[in-house]
Design an enzyme around this catalytic site. Sequence first.
Site, PDB file in Angstrom:
ATOM      1  N   HIS A   1       0.865  -1.193   0.000  1.00 20.26           N
ATOM      2  CA  HIS A   1       0.000   0.000   0.000  1.00 20.26           C
ATOM      3  C   HIS A   1       0.895   1.235   0.000  1.00 20.26           C
ATOM      4  O   HIS A   1       1.871   1.289   0.738  1.00 20.26           O
ATOM      5  CB  HIS A   1      -0.888  -0.002   1.248  1.00 20.26           C
ATOM      6  CG  HIS A   1      -1.971   1.035   1.225  1.00 20.26           C
ATOM      7  ND1 HIS A   1      -1.730   2.376   1.438  1.00 20.26           N
ATOM      8  CD2 HIS A   1      -3.305   0.928   0.992  1.00 20.26           C
ATOM      9  CE1 HIS A   1      -2.875   3.041   1.347  1.00 20.26           C
ATOM     10  NE2 HIS A   1      -3.844   2.198   1.076  1.00 20.26           N
TER      11      HIS A   1
ATOM     12  N   CYS B   1      -3.798   2.694  -4.368  1.00 19.27           N
ATOM     13  CA  CYS B   1      -4.753   3.476  -3.585  1.00 19.27           C
ATOM     14  C   CYS B   1      -4.859   4.880  -4.178  1.00 19.27           C
ATOM     15  O   CYS B   1      -3.933   5.692  -4.060  1.00 19.27           O
ATOM     16  CB  CYS B   1      -4.310   3.528  -2.120  1.00 19.27           C
ATOM     17  SG  CYS B   1      -5.424   4.491  -1.068  1.00 19.27           S
TER      18      CYS B   1
ATOM     19  N   HIS C   1      -7.786   0.215  -4.384  1.00 23.12           N
ATOM     20  CA  HIS C   1      -8.485   1.040  -3.398  1.00 23.12           C
ATOM     21  C   HIS C   1      -8.998   2.271  -4.117  1.00 23.12           C
ATOM     22  O   HIS C   1      -8.205   3.039  -4.654  1.00 23.12           O
ATOM     23  CB  HIS C   1      -7.513   1.526  -2.307  1.00 23.12           C
ATOM     24  CG  HIS C   1      -7.242   0.522  -1.249  1.00 23.12           C
ATOM     25  ND1 HIS C   1      -6.568   0.841  -0.091  1.00 23.12           N
ATOM     26  CD2 HIS C   1      -7.556  -0.792  -1.155  1.00 23.12           C
ATOM     27  CE1 HIS C   1      -6.477  -0.244   0.673  1.00 23.12           C
ATOM     28  NE2 HIS C   1      -7.060  -1.249   0.049  1.00 23.12           N
TER      29      HIS C   1
ATOM     30  N   ASP D   1     -12.627   2.913  -0.566  1.00 21.11           N
ATOM     31  CA  ASP D   1     -11.685   3.101   0.552  1.00 21.11           C
ATOM     32  C   ASP D   1     -12.400   3.875   1.649  1.00 21.11           C
ATOM     33  O   ASP D   1     -13.545   3.561   1.949  1.00 21.11           O
ATOM     34  CB  ASP D   1     -10.418   3.775   0.025  1.00 21.11           C
ATOM     35  CG  ASP D   1      -9.198   3.460   0.886  1.00 21.11           C
ATOM     36  OD1 ASP D   1      -9.349   2.867   1.949  1.00 21.11           O
ATOM     37  OD2 ASP D   1      -8.075   3.825   0.486  1.00 21.11           O
ATOM     38  N   HIS D   2     -11.783   4.863   2.225  1.00 21.51           N
ATOM     39  CA  HIS D   2     -12.444   5.581   3.319  1.00 21.51           C
ATOM     40  C   HIS D   2     -13.742   6.221   2.847  1.00 21.51           C
ATOM     41  O   HIS D   2     -13.887   6.554   1.674  1.00 21.51           O
ATOM     42  CB  HIS D   2     -11.532   6.693   3.855  1.00 21.51           C
ATOM     43  CG  HIS D   2     -10.222   6.199   4.341  1.00 21.51           C
ATOM     44  ND1 HIS D   2      -9.180   7.024   4.650  1.00 21.51           N
ATOM     45  CD2 HIS D   2      -9.771   4.942   4.584  1.00 21.51           C
ATOM     46  CE1 HIS D   2      -8.150   6.315   5.060  1.00 21.51           C
ATOM     47  NE2 HIS D   2      -8.481   5.043   5.026  1.00 21.51           N
TER      48      HIS D   2
ATOM     49  N   TYR E   1     -14.427   4.518   8.238  1.00 19.75           N
ATOM     50  CA  TYR E   1     -14.883   3.153   7.959  1.00 19.75           C
ATOM     51  C   TYR E   1     -16.307   2.866   8.419  1.00 19.75           C
ATOM     52  O   TYR E   1     -16.603   1.791   8.927  1.00 19.75           O
ATOM     53  CB  TYR E   1     -13.887   2.142   8.536  1.00 19.75           C
ATOM     54  CG  TYR E   1     -12.630   2.062   7.693  1.00 19.75           C
ATOM     55  CD1 TYR E   1     -12.620   1.354   6.493  1.00 19.75           C
ATOM     56  CD2 TYR E   1     -11.458   2.725   8.070  1.00 19.75           C
ATOM     57  CE1 TYR E   1     -11.487   1.297   5.710  1.00 19.75           C
ATOM     58  CE2 TYR E   1     -10.316   2.675   7.285  1.00 19.75           C
ATOM     59  CZ  TYR E   1     -10.343   1.955   6.106  1.00 19.75           C
ATOM     60  OH  TYR E   1      -9.222   1.894   5.313  1.00 19.75           O
TER      61      TYR E   1
HETATM   62  C1  CS2 Z   1      -5.810   2.844   4.996  1.00 17.14           C
HETATM   63  C2  CS2 Z   1      -4.602   2.090   5.552  1.00 17.14           C
HETATM   64  O1  CS2 Z   1      -5.907   3.687   2.843  1.00 17.14           O
HETATM   65  C3  CS2 Z   1      -6.117   2.722   3.537  1.00 17.14           C
HETATM   66  O2  CS2 Z   1      -6.601   1.718   3.059  1.00 17.14           O
HETATM   67  O3  CS2 Z   1      -6.974   2.656   5.717  1.00 17.14           O
HETATM   68  O4  CS2 Z   1      -4.753   1.884   6.889  1.00 17.14           O
HETATM   69  C4  CS2 Z   1      -4.228   0.779   4.902  1.00 17.14           C
HETATM   70  O5  CS2 Z   1      -5.129  -0.200   5.296  1.00 17.14           O
HETATM   71  C5  CS2 Z   1      -2.831   0.293   5.282  1.00 17.14           C
HETATM   72  O6  CS2 Z   1      -1.915   1.292   5.093  1.00 17.14           O
HETATM   73  C6  CS2 Z   1      -2.434  -0.922   4.479  1.00 17.14           C
HETATM   74  O7  CS2 Z   1      -1.308  -1.528   5.009  1.00 17.14           O
HETATM   75 MN    MN Z   2      -6.017   2.822   0.728  1.00 13.90          MN
END
Ligand code: CS2
Ligand code: MN
Length: 344
Positions: A198, A236, A263, A308-309, A322
Site C-alpha cells: 500500500h 490506492c 483502493h 476506501d475511506h 470506515y
Molecule cells: C488505509 C490504511 O488507505 C487505507 O486503506 O486505511 O490503513 C491501509 O489499510 C494500510 O496502510 C495498508 O497496510
Molecule cells: Mn487505501
Amino acid sequence: MKLTFRWFGPDDPVRLEFIRQIPGMTGIVTAIYDIPVGEVWPLNRILALKEEVERAGLSLEVIESLPVHEDIKLGRSTRDRYIKNYQMALKNLAQAKIPVVCYNFMPVFDWTRSQLDRRLPDGSTTLAYEESKVLQMNPLSGDLDLPGWDTSYQKNELVELMEAYQKINEETLWENLRYFLQKVVKTADEVGIKMAIHPDDPPWPIFGLPRIIRNEESLERLIQLVDSPNNGLTFCTGSLGVDPQNDLPRMIRRFGNRIHFAHCRNVKRTGEKSFEESAHLSSSGSIDMVEVLKAYHDIGFNGPMRPDHGRMIWGETGRPGYGLYDRALGAAYLNGIWEALNKA
Ligand code: CS2
Ligand code: MN
C-alpha cells in the site's frame, strides 16, 4: 473487478450481514487484529476467520494488512526472526487459499490526518490533512491518538523507535525493503500469494520519518526490487491522488498486472500538502473516478477492488473513515461505472 469491502472483524459495528446487502458485494478484506505485530498467524485462526466470512455468504479475498515489524523496516539484527514469522504466516494464509496480502512499509505510523471530523458543507464529516497543523503535532506528547496508529506502544517505546529512525534515511529504508522482499516474495512464489504494498499516506515524509512509496517512480522502483509477478501493488487512489503530479489512469495502465488490489477513494486537494477526503463521486473531489475505472477496464482488471475511506453521514458514528453508509454509496457508484463500461 471483484467488489470487496473492508471489515474489521467480529467487533466491527459494520456487520458482515450488512455488508452482504450492498448490491453486487461479494468479497471481504480483513485481518486478525489481536495477534501482536511480528508473531505468526496460526492456520486455525485464519481458517476460523475465513469460515465466519463464508457463513455470511461472502468470500475472503484479501488480508489487509499483514503488518511488517518495525525491526524489519529498521534493518535491525532481529529482523531475520520476524521475516521467518512473516514467511510462516504467508504459508498459512496460502494454505487457507487467501489470494492477496496487503502490507505497507511506513515507519511507525500508518495513515495520518490532522483532523478526523471536518464538517463539510452538506453536514457530513470527513478526514482531513493540513501540513501546517501536522507540523505542530508532537507524536511524543502522548495525547495524540489517531485510528491509523498502533496504540500498543508505550511512550518510552515510541521515543526509542523515533530515535532509531534518525539513522534511517530513504536509501536505507529502500535497502531494508529490498532485503525483506527478496525473502518474502520467494515464499510468496512458492506458495502462490500475491503481495500488494500500500502506498504511503500521505505520500511524503512526516515527523522526520522517511516515506518512500509515493509516486510513479517509486512504484516502478518497487517492482524492480524483486522481479516476480507476486511482488505487486495495492493501488490506492486516495493516497497517491493527493499529489497532483500522480497521473492515476496512466499509472494504472503502466503497472497493469502488478496491481493486485484496487483502493478507490476520492480526495479533494485543498492546498499545498493539504486535502480532505470526499465522497467517491468524481465531482466531489479532485479525482476523476470514471477515468480511473476506465483504466482498470482497459487493462482487464479482474482483481479485488474496494471503496476506501468514506465520510460519516446520516448520523452514523464509529471508526472514522470506515462507516457503512458512505462506503456503501461508494460501492454502488463503482458498480455503476463498471456496468456502464462493460456495456459501452
Ligand atoms: C488505509 C490504511 O488507505 C487505507 O486503506 O486505511 O490503513 C491501509 O489499510 C494500510 O496502510 C495498508 O497496510
Ligand atoms: Mn487505501
